[in-house]
Design a protein around this motif. Structure first.
Motif, PDB file in Angstrom:
ATOM      1  N   GLN A 466       1.002  -0.868   0.373  1.00 30.76           N
ATOM      2  CA  GLN A 466      -0.184  -0.364  -0.126  1.00 30.76           C
ATOM      3  C   GLN A 466       0.870   0.997  -0.170  1.00 30.76           C
ATOM      4  O   GLN A 466       2.104   1.351   0.265  1.00 30.76           O
ATOM      5  CB  GLN A 466      -0.989  -0.022   1.141  1.00 30.76           C
ATOM      6  N   THR A 483      -0.604   3.528  -8.058  1.00 29.91           N
ATOM      7  CA  THR A 483      -1.495   2.402  -7.150  1.00 29.91           C
ATOM      8  C   THR A 483      -1.882   3.624  -5.874  1.00 29.91           C
ATOM      9  O   THR A 483      -2.302   2.792  -5.115  1.00 29.91           O
ATOM     10  CB  THR A 483      -1.076   1.039  -6.913  1.00 29.91           C
ATOM     11  N   LEU A 499      -6.428   0.509   6.966  1.00 31.45           N
ATOM     12  CA  LEU A 499      -5.138   0.478   6.126  1.00 31.45           C
ATOM     13  C   LEU A 499      -4.413  -0.963   7.187  1.00 31.45           C
ATOM     14  O   LEU A 499      -5.303  -1.239   7.772  1.00 31.45           O
ATOM     15  CB  LEU A 499      -3.879   1.057   6.747  1.00 31.45           C
ATOM     16  N   THR A 505       4.130  -0.673   3.633  1.00 32.60           N
ATOM     17  CA  THR A 505       3.935   0.464   3.253  1.00 32.60           C
ATOM     18  C   THR A 505       4.549   1.005   2.726  1.00 32.60           C
ATOM     19  O   THR A 505       5.541   1.751   3.522  1.00 32.60           O
ATOM     20  CB  THR A 505       2.890   0.712   4.740  1.00 32.60           C
TER      21      THR A 505
END
Length: 545
Positions: A466, A483, A499, A505
Motif C-alpha cells: 500500500q 497505485t 489501512l 507500506t
C-alpha cells in the motif's frame, strides 16, 4: 645525483620542484616533447568559451621560470625515444634540430601523461574534429570558432570535458548536440542521479542523444548508426583518455590491470631507480584498496610531489583516493566521491542509501535545492560514497563528505558535526546533517528507506503493498505514484483503520520530510513494515523514465 623527468605538465613539474626543495645539489632536467609546460588543463574549456580571455593565464610558468626559481632545466620540443634501464640512459630527440643524443640518469621519473582515446570512426581525422588535451588543441578549437563561425556542433561524450565544453561552446553561440554511446550520461553518477541531471538539462533545451554510435563525421553533419543525421560544423571528441605507457612498456616497466603503469605507494615501478606519476599511472581506492585509473589534475600534482620527495630521500607515501570529482555546468554543480551504488554492490557491500533534497541556504537568502545521494555500509555504518547535483555550496558539502569518508566516519557522526552556520551560507541543520539523520534513522531507528527504483519494481510486479501519498489533494491530483492512495498527513490518524498494518507500506510526500512523519505515525500505531520513499515524489518524478 642526476634526476631526469619525462613530461613537464602537472606531475613532472611537481616532481622536479619537490626534488629541488629537498636537494639543492642535484642536477634536474625535464624533457617535454610539447612546447607548453605546467599548464592548467582543467581551465582550457573556459578559454575556448571566452571566460578566460588570455591563454597565458593558464600557462604562467615557462622554462625560464623553472630555471630561475628552481634551477631546473626544462627542455621543450624534446622527445624521449628510448629508455635503457641497464645503462640508465635515455635516447632523446630534439624535435627542432632533429638531433638525437643520449643522457644518463641516477633517478628517472616518468610523467608521460595520457592521450585522448580515439574511436574507430570514419572522418575522425577531419579538420573540423577536435580532441581537447593540451594548450595547442585549445588554441586550435578557439581559432576554428573565430575563423569559421560554426553554427552547429556535436560533442561526443558526457564526462567532465564533454559537459564543460557544452557550456563553453553554447556561450559562443553555437547550437550543440551531445551524443553519448552509453545508456546514461555522466560516468561518475549512478543511473538515478544521471537521469535527474539529464531531465534538468532537457529543461534548459539541451539536446542529448544516448545509446548512439557514430559511424561517420562529415564536413557539415554527423551520421549515427541508426540513420540519424545531426547538423554539425565541428565535433568535439570527449571520449576519455588512455595512459601513455609505450615508452615505459618497451623499457620493461610493469603495466597494471587498468592498463596504466603499476607503482607502489612511493611511486616506484618494478625497475630500480625508475618512478612514475600523474596520468600515466594507476592508483588505488582508499576504500577497497583495489587498483583504479583516475587521471585527474589533483592526483597528478599529488603523485608528482611524492615521486620528487622519494627520489631525494623523503618519506611521503600515497594513501589512495576516493575518485572525487566535480564540474560546473551552466548554473549547476555536479560532484561525487567514494563508491557509487553500482560499485558498492559489485564489491559485495550490503548498503543503505538515501536521496536527500535540501536547500543550500534559507529561501530568504535565495537558497536553491541540492540532491544528495549517500551510500553507507549496513555492517559498519560507514559512509561509502556520495553524489550531489545542485547549485551553490555543492563543493563545500562534497569536501565535508570526502573528509568523513577518508577518516572512516559512521552515519551517526554526521548529525554531531559542528558545521559553520549563518543564513547567508547554510540552513541551521545543514544538508550534511540531514543526510546523516536519514541514514542513521534507517540503520538504527527502524525508519527504513525505499528507493524509487525498488518501489516501482514492486508496483510493476503487482506485489501486495500500500502506497500512501501524504501530500495535499491538489498535489496528488496533479501527479502521483501509480497505485498510491491520497491520505494527507493531517488526516492520517483518522484514516488508520482503513489501512492494513501487516503489508508493506510506502509513504511519501514531495521531498521526504512529511513522508517520514507519516512513517512515524504508522510505526507508532503498530504497522509492521513501513518505508519512506527516498527523495519523495520530486525525486521519483524526476528519475522516472
Amino acid at each position: 645525483m642526476r634526476i631526469l623527468v619525462i613530461g613537464a605538465v602537472a606531475a613532472g613539474t611537481s616532481a622536479a620542484a619537490k626534488a629541488r626543495r629537498n636537494n639543492d645539489d642535484a642536477e634536474i632536467v625535464i624533457y617535454e616533447r610539447d612546447n607548453d609546460i605546467s599548464y592548467s588543463g582543467c581551465g582550457l574549456p573556459y578559454y575556448i568559451g571566452g571566460e578566460i580571455e588570455d591563454i597565458s593565464e593558464l600557462t604562467p610558468r615557462d622554462s625560464k621560470f623553472f630555471k630561475k626559481k628552481y634551477n631546473v632545466d626544462v627542455l621543450t620540443g624534446h622527445e624521449v625515444l628510448n629508455i635503457n634501464p641497464n645503462t640508465k640512459e635515455l635516447t632523446v630527440k630534439n624535435l627542432n634540430t632533429q638531433e638525437i643524443f643520449v643522457d644518463k640518469y641516477d633517478k628517472l621519473i616518468l610523467g608521460t601523461g595520457a592521450t585522448p582515446f580515439m574511436p574507430n570512426i570514419k572522418g575522425i581525422k577531419n579538420k573540423n574534429v577536435f580532441f581537447l588535451r593540451n594548450v595547442q588543441s585549445a588554441r586550435n578549437i578557439r581559432g576554428f570558432i573565430e575563423n569559421n563561425k560554426p553554427k552547429h556542433a556535436v560533442i561526443v561524450g558526457t564526462g567532465f570535458i564533454g559537459f564543460e565544453m557544452l557550456e563553453n561552446l553554447m556561450d559562443t553561440g553555437v547550437n550543440v548536440t551531445v551524443v553519448e554511446k552509453q545508456g546514461k550520461i555522466t560516468p561518475n553518477l549512478d543511473e538515478d542521479m544521471a537521469t535527474f541531471l539529464e531531465k534538468a538539462l532537457i529543461k534548459k533545451n539541451i539536446s542529448i542523444i544516448k545509446n548512439a554510435d557514430i559511424i561517420e563525421i562529415l564536413e557539415n553533419k554527423v551520421l549515427l548508426e541508426d540513420g540519424t543525421e545531426i547538423k554539425s560544423d565541428m565535433v568535439i571528441m570527449a571520449t576519455g583518455v588512455k595512459p601513455n605507457v609505450s615508452l615505459a612498456k618497451e623499457a620493461g616497466v610493469e603495466i597494471g590491470i587498468t592498463g596504466a603503469i603499476k607503482v607502489d605507494t612511493s611511486m616506484r615501478t618494478n625497475i630500480e631507480d625508475i618512478y612514475a606519476c600523474g596520468d600515466c599511472i594507476e592508483t588505488f581506492s582508499s576504500i577497497t584498496g583495489k587498483a583504479v585509473y583516475r587521471p585527474l589534475g589533483s592526483t597528478a600534482n599529488k603523485t608528482g610531489r611524492i615521486a620528487g620527495d622519494v627520489v631525494t630521500g623523503g618519506k611521503l607515501r600515497y594513501r589512495g583516493n576516493l575518485s572525487t570529482g566535480i564540474f560546473k555546468l551552466f548554473d549547476m554543480a555536479i560532484g561525487s566521491t567514494g563508491l557509487s551504488e553500482k560499485e558498492a554492490l559489485e564489491e559485495g557491500y550490503e548498503i543503505v542509501m538515501c536521496h536527500n533534497i535540501k536547500p543550500d541556504k534559507p529561501s530568504y537568502f535565495k537558497g536553491k535545492e541540492m540532491v544528495i545521494k549517500a551510500i553507507a555500509d549496513k555492517k559498519t555504518e560507514k559512509i561509502l560514497g556520495v553524489q550531489i547535483v545542485g547549485y551553490e555550496g555543492v563543493d563545500k558539502r562534497l569536501d565535508v563528505f570526502v573528509t568523513l569518508i577518508t577518516y572512516g566516519a559512521k552515519v551517526d557522526e554526521l548529525f554531531h558535526l559542528d558545521l559553520a552556520y549563518a543564513p547567508p551560507f547554510s540552513t541551521t541543520k545543514d544538508p550534511v546533517h540531514y543526510t546523516g539523520m536519514i541514514l542513521d534513522n534507517a540503520l538504527n531507528n527502524n525508519r527504513p528507506i525505499i528507493t524509487s527504483k525498488e518501489a516501482q519494481r514492486l508496483i510493476d510486479k503487482g506485489e501486495n503493498i500500500q502506497v500512501i501519498d501524504a501530500r495535499i489533494s491538489k498535489q496528488y491530483d496533479e501527479n502521483h505514484v501509480y497505485t498510491a492512495i491520497n491520505i494527507p498527513h493531517s488526516k492520517l490518524r483518522n484514516e488508520l483503520k482503513t489501512l492494513d498494518k501487516n503489508v508493506l507500506t510506502v509513504t511519501y510526500c514531495n521531498k521526504g520530510v512529511t513522508g517520514n512523519a507519516t512513517q512515524n505515525i504508522l510505526i507508532n500505531h503498530g504497522f509492521k513494515n513501513v518505508c519512506n520513499l527516498s527523495g519523495g515524489h520530486k525525486f521519483y518524478k524526476s528519475t522516472k523514465k
